[in-house]
Motif scaffolding. Structure first.
Motif, PDB file in Angstrom:
ATOM      1  N   CYS A 207       0.870  -1.178   0.104  1.00  0.00           N
ATOM      2  CA  CYS A 207       0.099   0.095  -0.089  1.00  0.00           C
ATOM      3  C   CYS A 207       0.733   1.320   0.079  1.00  0.00           C
ATOM      4  CB  CYS A 207      -0.972   0.083   1.199  1.00  0.00           C
ATOM      5  SG  CYS A 207      -2.139  -1.347   1.137  1.00  0.00           S
ATOM      6  N   GLU A 208       2.443   1.138   0.134  1.00  0.00           N
ATOM      7  CA  GLU A 208       3.041   2.331  -0.140  1.00  0.00           C
ATOM      8  C   GLU A 208       3.823   2.656  -1.152  1.00  0.00           C
ATOM      9  OE1 GLU A 208       5.227   2.899   3.396  1.00  0.00           O
ATOM     10  OE2 GLU A 208       3.408   2.056   4.788  1.00  0.00           O
ATOM     11  N   GLY A 209       3.222   2.106  -2.228  1.00  0.00           N
ATOM     12  CA  GLY A 209       3.946   2.143  -3.665  1.00  0.00           C
ATOM     13  C   GLY A 209       5.159   1.339  -3.869  1.00  0.00           C
ATOM     14  N   GLU A 210       5.076   0.206  -3.105  1.00  0.00           N
ATOM     15  CA  GLU A 210       6.205  -0.894  -3.120  1.00  0.00           C
ATOM     16  C   GLU A 210       6.639  -1.388  -4.844  1.00  0.00           C
ATOM     17  OE1 GLU A 210       3.973  -0.912  -0.791  1.00  0.00           O
ATOM     18  OE2 GLU A 210       4.521  -1.816   0.885  1.00  0.00           O
ATOM     19  N   ASP A 211       5.571  -1.661  -5.341  1.00  0.00           N
ATOM     20  CA  ASP A 211       5.774  -2.213  -6.645  1.00  0.00           C
ATOM     21  C   ASP A 211       6.376  -0.986  -7.567  1.00  0.00           C
ATOM     22  OD1 ASP A 211       4.522  -4.463  -6.056  1.00  0.00           O
ATOM     23  OD2 ASP A 211       2.525  -4.223  -7.197  1.00  0.00           O
ATOM     24  N   GLU A 212       6.249   0.119  -7.576  1.00  0.00           N
ATOM     25  CA  GLU A 212       6.440   0.931  -8.513  1.00  0.00           C
ATOM     26  C   GLU A 212       8.093   1.389  -8.035  1.00  0.00           C
ATOM     27  OE1 GLU A 212       7.208   3.917 -11.312  1.00  0.00           O
ATOM     28  OE2 GLU A 212       5.566   2.293 -11.537  1.00  0.00           O
ATOM     29  N   LEU A 213       8.175   1.279  -6.750  1.00  0.00           N
ATOM     30  CA  LEU A 213       9.825   1.573  -6.271  1.00  0.00           C
ATOM     31  C   LEU A 213      10.420   0.664  -6.886  1.00  0.00           C
ATOM     32  CD1 LEU A 213       9.110   2.925  -2.638  1.00  0.00           C
ATOM     33  CD2 LEU A 213       9.974   4.262  -4.548  1.00  0.00           C
ATOM     34  N   LEU A 214      10.040  -0.554  -6.585  1.00  0.00           N
ATOM     35  CA  LEU A 214      10.935  -1.830  -7.241  1.00  0.00           C
ATOM     36  C   LEU A 214      11.052  -1.731  -8.643  1.00  0.00           C
ATOM     37  CD1 LEU A 214      12.592  -4.394  -6.526  1.00  0.00           C
ATOM     38  CD2 LEU A 214      10.425  -5.639  -6.944  1.00  0.00           C
ATOM     39  N   ALA A 215       9.959  -1.376  -9.514  1.00  0.00           N
ATOM     40  CA  ALA A 215      10.480  -1.352 -10.741  1.00  0.00           C
ATOM     41  C   ALA A 215      11.045  -0.141 -11.316  1.00  0.00           C
ATOM     42  CB  ALA A 215       8.842  -0.874 -11.385  1.00  0.00           C
ATOM     43  N   CYS A 216      11.036   1.161 -10.558  1.00  0.00           N
ATOM     44  CA  CYS A 216      11.909   1.987 -10.713  1.00  0.00           C
ATOM     45  C   CYS A 216      13.563   1.625 -10.348  1.00  0.00           C
ATOM     46  CB  CYS A 216      11.692   3.259  -9.567  1.00  0.00           C
ATOM     47  SG  CYS A 216      10.231   4.267 -10.231  1.00  0.00           S
ATOM     48  N   CYS A 217      13.745   0.803  -9.538  1.00  0.00           N
ATOM     49  CA  CYS A 217      15.089   0.256  -9.256  1.00  0.00           C
ATOM     50  C   CYS A 217      15.793  -0.398 -10.891  1.00  0.00           C
ATOM     51  CB  CYS A 217      15.215  -0.938  -8.149  1.00  0.00           C
ATOM     52  SG  CYS A 217      15.107  -0.202  -6.493  1.00  0.00           S
ATOM     53  N   TYR A 218      14.839  -1.257 -11.223  1.00  0.00           N
ATOM     54  CA  TYR A 218      15.180  -1.842 -12.356  1.00  0.00           C
ATOM     55  C   TYR A 218      15.569  -0.879 -13.516  1.00  0.00           C
ATOM     56  CZ  TYR A 218      14.782  -6.408 -10.144  1.00  0.00           C
ATOM     57  OH  TYR A 218      14.851  -7.399  -9.315  1.00  0.00           O
ATOM     58  N   ARG A 219      14.584   0.056 -13.649  1.00  0.00           N
ATOM     59  CA  ARG A 219      14.793   1.136 -14.558  1.00  0.00           C
ATOM     60  C   ARG A 219      15.859   1.882 -14.518  1.00  0.00           C
ATOM     61  NH1 ARG A 219       9.138   3.171 -13.216  1.00  0.00           N
ATOM     62  NH2 ARG A 219       8.003   1.453 -13.918  1.00  0.00           N
ATOM     63  N   THR A 220      16.189   2.270 -13.284  1.00  0.00           N
ATOM     64  CA  THR A 220      17.476   3.098 -13.018  1.00  0.00           C
ATOM     65  C   THR A 220      18.959   2.341 -13.428  1.00  0.00           C
ATOM     66  OG1 THR A 220      16.241   4.281 -11.432  1.00  0.00           O
ATOM     67  CG2 THR A 220      18.691   4.334 -11.365  1.00  0.00           C
ATOM     68  N   CYS A 221      18.613   0.946 -13.057  1.00  0.00           N
ATOM     69  CA  CYS A 221      19.695   0.160 -13.491  1.00  0.00           C
ATOM     70  C   CYS A 221      20.017   0.100 -14.973  1.00  0.00           C
ATOM     71  CB  CYS A 221      19.691  -1.167 -13.076  1.00  0.00           C
ATOM     72  SG  CYS A 221      19.776  -1.440 -11.158  1.00  0.00           S
ATOM     73  N   PHE A 222      19.009  -0.084 -15.684  1.00  0.00           N
ATOM     74  CA  PHE A 222      19.352   0.227 -17.028  1.00  0.00           C
ATOM     75  C   PHE A 222      19.516   1.083 -17.735  1.00  0.00           C
ATOM     76  CE2 PHE A 222      17.181  -4.159 -17.038  1.00  0.00           C
ATOM     77  CZ  PHE A 222      17.647  -4.735 -18.207  1.00  0.00           C
ATOM     78  N   GLN A 223      19.005   2.402 -17.189  1.00  0.00           N
ATOM     79  CA  GLN A 223      19.516   4.011 -17.652  1.00  0.00           C
ATOM     80  C   GLN A 223      21.199   3.893 -17.169  1.00  0.00           C
ATOM     81  OE1 GLN A 223      17.341   6.371 -15.216  1.00  0.00           O
ATOM     82  NE2 GLN A 223      15.292   6.194 -16.401  1.00  0.00           N
TER      83      GLN A 223
END
Length: 168
Positions: free
Chosen positions: A83-99
């Protein structure tokens, strides 16, 4: 292009390994501690100069005594029930790794299971997010040509492989 393997991420000869880091980047338990031990004290010194990293993001350092050239320190979310945006935060980790991979001409990456240890993110859910973001990045023309998802146990390997099969 994407392989699920069991092994020691610190022993892989890839351009970059991803560290499931805490926000200080100064080391901890699990894969984070193993990476810091294998890389040697210069990694901690560089991480101290970086000044930390917010949840959902990542920072790049040299690999030092590791066979990989770089370490990408990704700070995944602590699971609070979803309920605290965990899915999006985890997805952002992967996106940042690819950036970071694009910016630093990284062709091969190895990921641990981010947030599934002491951060208690549900394993299957985290793996699904990881694979979605990995395939999205590869489908959008990432320079990365080889991705390893590295599991610690046979059980995690089997679970991750079952999830990968649903993407076929």
């Amino acid at each position: 292009m994407v392989e699920i393997i069991k092994g020691d991420i610190t022993a892989l000869k890839v351009d970059a390994i991803v560290n499931a880091a805490n926000p200080t980047l100064l080391g901890g338990g699990g894969v984070d501690g193993a990476i810091h031990r294998a890389a040697g004290p210069r990694l901690k010194a560089e991480c101290a100069m970086v000044g930390g990293c917010p949840t959902g993001s990542a920072k790049l350092t040299d690999g030092y005594d590791l066979p990989s050239r770089f370490v990408i320190h990704a700070v995944g979310p602590v699971w609070h029930g979803g309920c605290e945006g965990e899915d999006e935060l985890l997805a952002c980790c992967y996106r940042t790794c690819f950036q970071l991979a694009e910016e630093h001409r990284i062709n091969s990456l190895a990921f641990p299971c981010i947030s599934t240890g002491v951060y208690n993110f549900p394993f299957e859910r985290a793996c699904g997010i990881a694979l979605c973001e990995i395939f999205r990045a590869l489908g959008e023309g990432s320079r990365v040509r080889q991705v390893y998802c590295v599991c610690f146990s046979d059980e995690d390997l089997e679970r991750y492989q079952r999830i990968l099969a649903t993407f076929g």
